[in-house]
Design a protein around this motif. Sequence first.
Motif, mmCIF file in Angstrom:
data_model
loop_
_atom_site.group_PDB
_atom_site.id
_atom_site.type_symbol
_atom_site.label_atom_id
_atom_site.label_comp_id
_atom_site.label_asym_id
_atom_site.label_seq_id
_atom_site.Cartn_x
_atom_site.Cartn_y
_atom_site.Cartn_z
ATOM 1 N N GLY A 286 78.072 52.394 16.807
ATOM 2 C CA GLY A 286 77.477 52.349 18.131
ATOM 3 C C GLY A 286 76.042 51.899 17.983
ATOM 4 O O GLY A 286 75.527 51.730 16.874
ATOM 5 N N TRP A 287 75.379 51.701 19.115
ATOM 6 C CA TRP A 287 74.002 51.213 19.068
ATOM 7 C C TRP A 287 73.086 52.193 18.354
ATOM 8 O O TRP A 287 72.209 51.799 17.600
ATOM 9 C CB TRP A 287 73.485 50.951 20.474
ATOM 10 N N HIS A 288 73.298 53.483 18.568
ATOM 11 C CA HIS A 288 72.425 54.496 17.979
ATOM 12 C C HIS A 288 72.485 54.456 16.450
ATOM 13 O O HIS A 288 71.449 54.403 15.778
ATOM 14 C CB HIS A 288 72.822 55.877 18.500
ATOM 15 N N ALA A 289 73.685 54.454 15.887
ATOM 16 C CA ALA A 289 73.849 54.441 14.433
ATOM 17 C C ALA A 289 73.350 53.127 13.835
ATOM 18 O O ALA A 289 72.710 53.117 12.779
ATOM 19 C CB ALA A 289 75.307 54.668 14.054
ATOM 20 N N CYS A 290 73.622 52.022 14.500
ATOM 21 C CA CYS A 290 73.195 50.720 13.975
ATOM 22 C C CYS A 290 71.678 50.569 13.994
ATOM 23 O O CYS A 290 71.101 50.041 13.040
ATOM 24 C CB CYS A 290 73.844 49.592 14.761
ATOM 25 N N ILE A 291 71.037 51.038 15.045
ATOM 26 C CA ILE A 291 69.578 50.930 15.130
ATOM 27 C C ILE A 291 68.909 51.822 14.093
ATOM 28 O O ILE A 291 67.927 51.427 13.463
ATOM 29 C CB ILE A 291 69.092 51.253 16.558
ATOM 30 N N ILE A 292 69.431 53.039 13.899
ATOM 31 C CA ILE A 292 68.866 53.928 12.877
ATOM 32 C C ILE A 292 69.034 53.318 11.493
ATOM 33 O O ILE A 292 68.113 53.326 10.681
ATOM 34 C CB ILE A 292 69.503 55.322 12.947
ATOM 35 N N TYR A 293 70.212 52.751 11.222
ATOM 36 C CA TYR A 293 70.464 52.141 9.923
ATOM 37 C C TYR A 293 69.544 50.949 9.670
ATOM 38 O O TYR A 293 68.927 50.839 8.608
ATOM 39 C CB TYR A 293 71.926 51.711 9.821
ATOM 40 N N VAL A 294 69.427 50.057 10.638
ATOM 41 C CA VAL A 294 68.566 48.883 10.479
ATOM 42 C C VAL A 294 67.105 49.324 10.372
ATOM 43 O O VAL A 294 66.338 48.757 9.580
ATOM 44 C CB VAL A 294 68.775 47.887 11.636
ATOM 45 N N GLY A 295 66.715 50.337 11.124
ATOM 46 C CA GLY A 295 65.347 50.852 11.026
ATOM 47 C C GLY A 295 65.034 51.420 9.656
ATOM 48 O O GLY A 295 63.954 51.188 9.106
ATOM 49 N N CYS A 296 65.980 52.175 9.091
ATOM 50 C CA CYS A 296 65.782 52.711 7.740
ATOM 51 C C CYS A 296 65.685 51.589 6.718
ATOM 52 O O CYS A 296 64.883 51.655 5.794
ATOM 53 C CB CYS A 296 66.927 53.647 7.365
ATOM 54 N N CYS A 297 66.505 50.555 6.880
ATOM 55 C CA CYS A 297 66.484 49.456 5.920
ATOM 56 C C CYS A 297 65.226 48.600 6.068
ATOM 57 O O CYS A 297 64.780 48.000 5.101
ATOM 58 C CB CYS A 297 67.728 48.587 6.068
ATOM 59 N N MET A 298 64.664 48.525 7.262
ATOM 60 C CA MET A 298 63.448 47.738 7.436
ATOM 61 C C MET A 298 62.204 48.540 7.045
ATOM 62 O O MET A 298 61.223 47.969 6.597
ATOM 63 C CB MET A 298 63.313 47.262 8.889
ATOM 64 N N MET A 299 62.242 49.864 7.215
ATOM 65 C CA MET A 299 61.101 50.692 6.838
ATOM 66 C C MET A 299 60.981 50.763 5.318
ATOM 67 O O MET A 299 59.879 50.699 4.770
ATOM 68 C CB MET A 299 61.246 52.097 7.409
ATOM 69 N N PHE A 300 62.104 50.931 4.662
ATOM 70 C CA PHE A 300 62.145 50.933 3.201
ATOM 71 C C PHE A 300 62.808 49.629 2.770
ATOM 72 O O PHE A 300 62.988 48.739 3.559
ATOM 73 C CB PHE A 300 62.956 52.133 2.701
ATOM 74 N N THR A 301 63.175 49.515 1.526
ATOM 75 C CA THR A 301 63.986 48.369 1.117
ATOM 76 C C THR A 301 65.434 48.670 1.499
ATOM 77 O O THR A 301 65.770 49.826 1.753
ATOM 78 C CB THR A 301 63.881 48.128 -0.405
#
Length: 52
Positions: A24-39
């Motif tokens: 869903g949008w919530h899980a995808c946004i959190i995942y992409v945010g974690c990957c962009m904040m860190f490697t």
Amino acid sequence: MWIFIELVITFILMPFVIKWEDWGWHACIIYVGCCMMFTPIVGVLVYKFAFR
């Protein structure tokens, strides 16, 4: 150029990291945010262990 490579790695790994029930949008946004904040590799670990 590094941002583009990070996004490609993030989107390739996304189906393997996020469970099909959580797609869903919530899980995808959190995942992409974690990957962009860190490697992307560290973002996958943060997503898997912090958001179980």
